[in-house]
Write an enzyme that holds these catalytic residues in place. Structure first.
Site, PDB file in Angstrom:
ATOM      1  N   SER A 167     -11.518  -0.928   2.661  1.00 34.96           N
ATOM      2  CA  SER A 167     -10.663  -1.287   3.802  1.00 34.96           C
ATOM      3  C   SER A 167     -10.097  -0.028   4.443  1.00 34.96           C
ATOM      4  O   SER A 167      -9.371   0.718   3.800  1.00 34.96           O
ATOM      5  CB  SER A 167      -9.516  -2.187   3.347  1.00 34.96           C
ATOM      6  OG  SER A 167     -10.009  -3.374   2.773  1.00 34.96           O
ATOM      7  N   ARG A 172       0.834  -1.215   0.000  1.00 36.12           N
ATOM      8  CA  ARG A 172       0.000   0.000   0.000  1.00 36.12           C
ATOM      9  C   ARG A 172       0.868   1.264   0.000  1.00 36.12           C
ATOM     10  O   ARG A 172       0.567   2.252   0.659  1.00 36.12           O
ATOM     11  CB  ARG A 172      -0.960   0.018   1.189  1.00 36.12           C
ATOM     12  CG  ARG A 172      -1.905  -1.166   1.238  1.00 36.12           C
ATOM     13  CD  ARG A 172      -2.799  -1.251   0.005  1.00 36.12           C
ATOM     14  NE  ARG A 172      -3.561  -2.488  -0.004  1.00 36.12           N
ATOM     15  CZ  ARG A 172      -3.163  -3.611  -0.613  1.00 36.12           C
ATOM     16  NH1 ARG A 172      -2.010  -3.638  -1.273  1.00 36.12           N
ATOM     17  NH2 ARG A 172      -3.911  -4.689  -0.581  1.00 36.12           N
ATOM     18  N   GLU A 193      -5.356   2.795   5.987  1.00 34.32           N
ATOM     19  CA  GLU A 193      -5.077   2.721   4.564  1.00 34.32           C
ATOM     20  C   GLU A 193      -5.656   3.950   3.858  1.00 34.32           C
ATOM     21  O   GLU A 193      -5.152   4.391   2.837  1.00 34.32           O
ATOM     22  CB  GLU A 193      -5.686   1.436   3.982  1.00 34.32           C
ATOM     23  CG  GLU A 193      -5.406   1.213   2.521  1.00 34.32           C
ATOM     24  CD  GLU A 193      -5.882  -0.145   2.041  1.00 34.32           C
ATOM     25  OE1 GLU A 193      -6.392  -0.217   0.907  1.00 34.32           O
ATOM     26  OE2 GLU A 193      -5.757  -1.133   2.786  1.00 34.32           O
TER      27      GLU A 193
END
Length: 340
Positions: A227, A156, A323
């Protein structure tokens, strides 16, 4: 001030001084320079952002469209402009027989934001299919092409999340390189039940879509950013302590010797599914997702994220990191610091 609520998937009641739809790189450069002296943000589909307040500047919506394809004996190559919807791109590739993106179905957002987070799901990341990323220098108008290696992809993460490329630079296109000698990726979840000898990309695509739709809330019903937290990694010593206490804990060994844990499982073990603060709640089916359940304010989402982090830290000694990217009135802030 203009209403920003329809342009981000949390659907919070926030506004911006100006909202401009961008259809070309030339228009983007002009609009960016035209709003000099104030905060500026290039936004795709707003599917990975949390606005903590009204934005005191201009939000430029990336609507630069177009897909070009060519091939050689070994690969399909696609040049995809940044405003293309990511899931629509995956669907197009599956329909055309350009295999390799099927595990990434139904990830929200657009092509231009995919490299920033190095999006990933079911054992495949953007890094695995990237050929290059095309970037516009908004200070001088020059275009630069970064190779896959130059993007420095991580979990990420990429060069585009860090100075100097996190501001005054815009991703206007991506290049994809998809092998004709396709190898299905079936290591995660229900995909492991598929036969690697006979499975098709369409079957993987259908299964990923089925699972995601069964677990993840529709942003049109409950605002969310998918998420909310990254899956954390721990060292071997801590992993051994955790697995001794929780033998059924999902865990994924990494090449660097660390072990990646499932953030959703950690949150679920804390009994937080359905937990609500103000109008924000932990989703009932997928604990990794925070939702705008009932006219939530930004501070509700923030308080809930902070509470979730505290509970997981207290029980497992694992610190979750968001995230989702956080923005205040003047631009992006440190999301991890904001929920401590």
């Amino acid at each position: 001030m203009q209403n920003l609520q329809p342009f981000h998937t949390f659907a919070l009641p926030v506004r911006a001084h100006a909202i401009v739809e961008i259809r070309s790189a030339e228009q983007l450069l002009h609009a960016w320079q035209n709003h000099a002296g104030q905060p500026r943000l290039l936004l795709g589909q707003g599917s990975n952002v949390l606005f903590l307040s009204d934005f005191n500047g201009a939000v430029l919506l990336n609507r630069i469209k177009g897909i070009q394809h060519h091939q050689d004996t070994k690969y399909h190559y696609l040049h995809v402009n940044g405003g293309e919807n990511w899931h629509d791109l995956v669907t197009f590739c599956v329909e055309q027989g350009y295999n390799g993106l099927e595990n990434l179905a139904l990830i929200p957002g657009c092509a231009g934001t995919a490299p920033i987070q190095n999006i990933g799901a079911y054992g495949v990341e953007f890094d695995d299919v990237c050929d290059y990323v095309e970037v516009l220098d908004l200070k001088c108008g020059q275009t630069q092409r970064f190779s896959r290696e130059e993007c420095r992809f991580g979990y990420r993460d990429s060069i585009f999340k860090h100075a100097p490329y996190h501001q005054d630079y815009a991703i206007i296109a991506i290049g994809l390189k998809l092998a004709k000698n396709w190898q299905p990726q079936l290591a995660y979840g229900s995909l492991a039940q598929l036969d690697p000898q006979t499975v098709t990309a369409k079957q993987i695509y259908d299964e990923v879509c089925r699972v995601r739709r069964s677990k993840l809330p529709d942003p049109n019903e409950f605002g969310n950013a998918g998420s909310f937290f990254k899956n954390p990694s721990v060292g071997q010593t801590q992993y051994q302590q955790l697995i001794a206490a929780y033998p059924n804990m999902p865990a994924f060994p990494q090449a660097d010797g660390t072990v990646k844990l499932a953030a959703g499982w950690l949150i679920d073990q804390c009994g937080l599914k359905g937990y609500q603060i103000g109008g924000a709640a932990v989703h009932q089916q997928q604990a990794l997702v925070l939702i705008n359940r009932d006219h939530a304010q930004a501070q509700d989402i923030l308080a809930l994220a902070r509470y979730v982090r505290q509970q997981v830290l207290q029980r497992f000694s694992v610190a979750l990191q968001p995230e989702v990217r956080f923005f205040n009135a003047d631009g992006e802030i440190d999301s991890e610091q904001a929920i401590r």
